[in-house]
Write an enzyme that holds these catalytic residues in place. Structure first.
Site, mmCIF file in Angstrom:
data_model
loop_
_atom_site.group_PDB
_atom_site.id
_atom_site.type_symbol
_atom_site.label_atom_id
_atom_site.label_comp_id
_atom_site.label_asym_id
_atom_site.label_seq_id
_atom_site.Cartn_x
_atom_site.Cartn_y
_atom_site.Cartn_z
ATOM 1 N N SER A 219 -11.668 -0.365 4.433
ATOM 2 C CA SER A 219 -11.273 -0.063 5.809
ATOM 3 C C SER A 219 -12.205 1.006 6.364
ATOM 4 C CB SER A 219 -9.834 0.451 5.855
ATOM 5 O OG SER A 219 -9.527 0.984 7.137
ATOM 6 N N TYR A 232 -3.473 6.493 4.011
ATOM 7 C CA TYR A 232 -4.186 5.221 3.858
ATOM 8 C C TYR A 232 -5.690 5.459 3.726
ATOM 9 C CZ TYR A 232 -5.811 0.513 5.139
ATOM 10 O OH TYR A 232 -6.432 -0.719 5.175
#
Length: 405
Positions: A219, A232
């Site tokens: 990501s 995250y």
């Protein structure tokens, strides 16, 4: 006419001839990356004509054009033959779509799901060939991972294991790092890092034997300080560094390692607004009183609305990510990084080359705009930190079950 008789005009003729040849061979596509490269090359030509002698300008423009066309050329792909690949997180999203497409291409696909009776698992059973095998696995459970390793060995005895696609991951909290439970940081690390690490290490003997591929869905939050994605993002940063280490260490074995850094796409988890609403209410209900007073419920609500707005702009077509996974598995020379998604090139340019203040403002504008915590509003009394300020939010605010990306 004079323009094409000058040295740099000769460079353009050389670039045009190679581009035409690549287009005729289908090694090049007339798409936005090619047009962007031509615009940049024209800008470089303009600068070179004003700053360099003619022959130097010719050399620079010709070399830049040649390198650009080499980078844009399609890599030759390996045949699918009897290659087998394990994909994690196939209940939904990228994992499910990649499993379907790889199965249609002729791969032997081993697809892990959290629930063998989930809608995604049932869809894969219904639409895929008998060569696709479903396996229940939770990356937070070592016993599940051990079972997956034995399952993979048993089902690849004749073909070997060509590829591992690390797709499964979680993100269940959208809040400042101070407001996010430490338990959530640990949960993200358990799935996105430690579980992925254990599975990858366990499959390395098979991948080394086949000189195969490791493909991991990361990501941009692992590269950039996205607001409200601390738990995250830190887990994704850890797995990105690990994959870079594997890339170096496995080079002598012929194993190639790629990371997919997708933009925001409309996977099932992204579209599940009710899930994010429940997580927000659970966060507010379990925040220590001091933190709730310092930041205010309006602060959390603002971040939540901004987050949902950014999700509403997500791209509906998952094919760019699936195509990147396929290229990483089959390209003769796969890239180390793939960036499918809209605007990622601009984001990474800003992140790497612009001053820190501009980088921060861009991320805030693009993702979650700033909001002043309640304690900093004009007229608010100064606050003295209390014991509650250093306490972590209720550890019961754990993650929901792992979701595929």
């Amino acid at each position: 006419m004079e323009r094409w008789l000058c040295p740099s005009g000769g460079a353009w003729l050389l670039v045009a001839a190679r581009a035409l040849l690549q287009l005729l061979r289908a090694d090049l596509r007339l798409d936005r990356p090619l047009l962007a490269a031509l615009v940049l090359l024209a800008t470089l030509d303009w600068l070179c004509q004003r700053l360099l002698p003619p022959l130097a300008a010719l050399a620079v423009v010709a070399a830049a054009g040649w390198i650009a066309l080499s980078c844009l050329a399609r890599q030759p792909r390996l045949p699918v033959a009897t290659r087998a690949v394990l994909i994690t997180g196939c209940d939904s999203g990228f994992g499910k779509e990649a499993a379907k497409k790889l199965d249609a291409m002729g791969f032997t696909v081993l697809a892990t799901v959290l629930d063998l009776d989930s809608p995604g698992a049932l869809e894969l059973r219904a639409c895929c060939s008998p060569h696709l095998k479903l396996l229940q696995m939770d990356l937070t459970k070592p016993a599940d991972i051990s079972h997956a390793l034995e399952f993979t060995k048993a089902h690849t005895t004749s073909t070997g294991l060509w590829g591992l696609v690390n797709n499964a991951g979680i993100n269940d909290v959208v809040a400042d790092a101070e407001l996010s439970p430490v338990a959530m940081f640990r949960s993200c690390m358990e799935v996105n890092f430690f579980g992925t690490l254990q599975l990858t290490k366990g499959l390395l003997p098979l991948l080394r034997h086949s000189s195969g591929r490791i493909v991991t869905v990361g990501s941009p939050a692992g590269d950039m300080p996205y607001p409200c994605l601390a738990a995250y993002g830190t887990s994704k940063a850890a797995i990105l560094l690990l994959m870079d280490v594997f890339d170096c260490e496995l080079l002598p074995w012929g194993v190639k390692v790629s990371v997919i850094q997708p933009g925001c796409f409309k996977t099932e988890s992204v579209q599940n607004v009710g899930h994010w609403e429940r997580r927000k209410h659970l966060l507010l209900a379990n925040l220590p009183q001091e933190l709730l007073q310092a930041y205010g419920e309006d602060y959390v609500e603002h971040s939540h609305r901004q987050f949902l707005h950014s999700l509403s702009l997500a791209l509906p077509d998952l094919n760019p990510v699936v195509d990147a996974i396929i290229d990483a598995l089959l390209a003769a020379q796969p890239r180390r990084r793939y960036y499918p998604g809209r605007g990622l090139g601009l984001m990474y340019f800003i992140h790497h080359y612009l001053p820190e203040g501009l980088r921060r403002r861009f991320l805030q504008t693009f993702f979650i705009s700033p909001c002043l915590p309640r304690a900093l509003w004009p007229g608010q009394p100064s606050r003295t930190p209390t014991q509650d300020a250093v306490q972590d939010p209720d550890p019961n605010l754990g993650p929901s079950p792992m979701e595929a990306q």
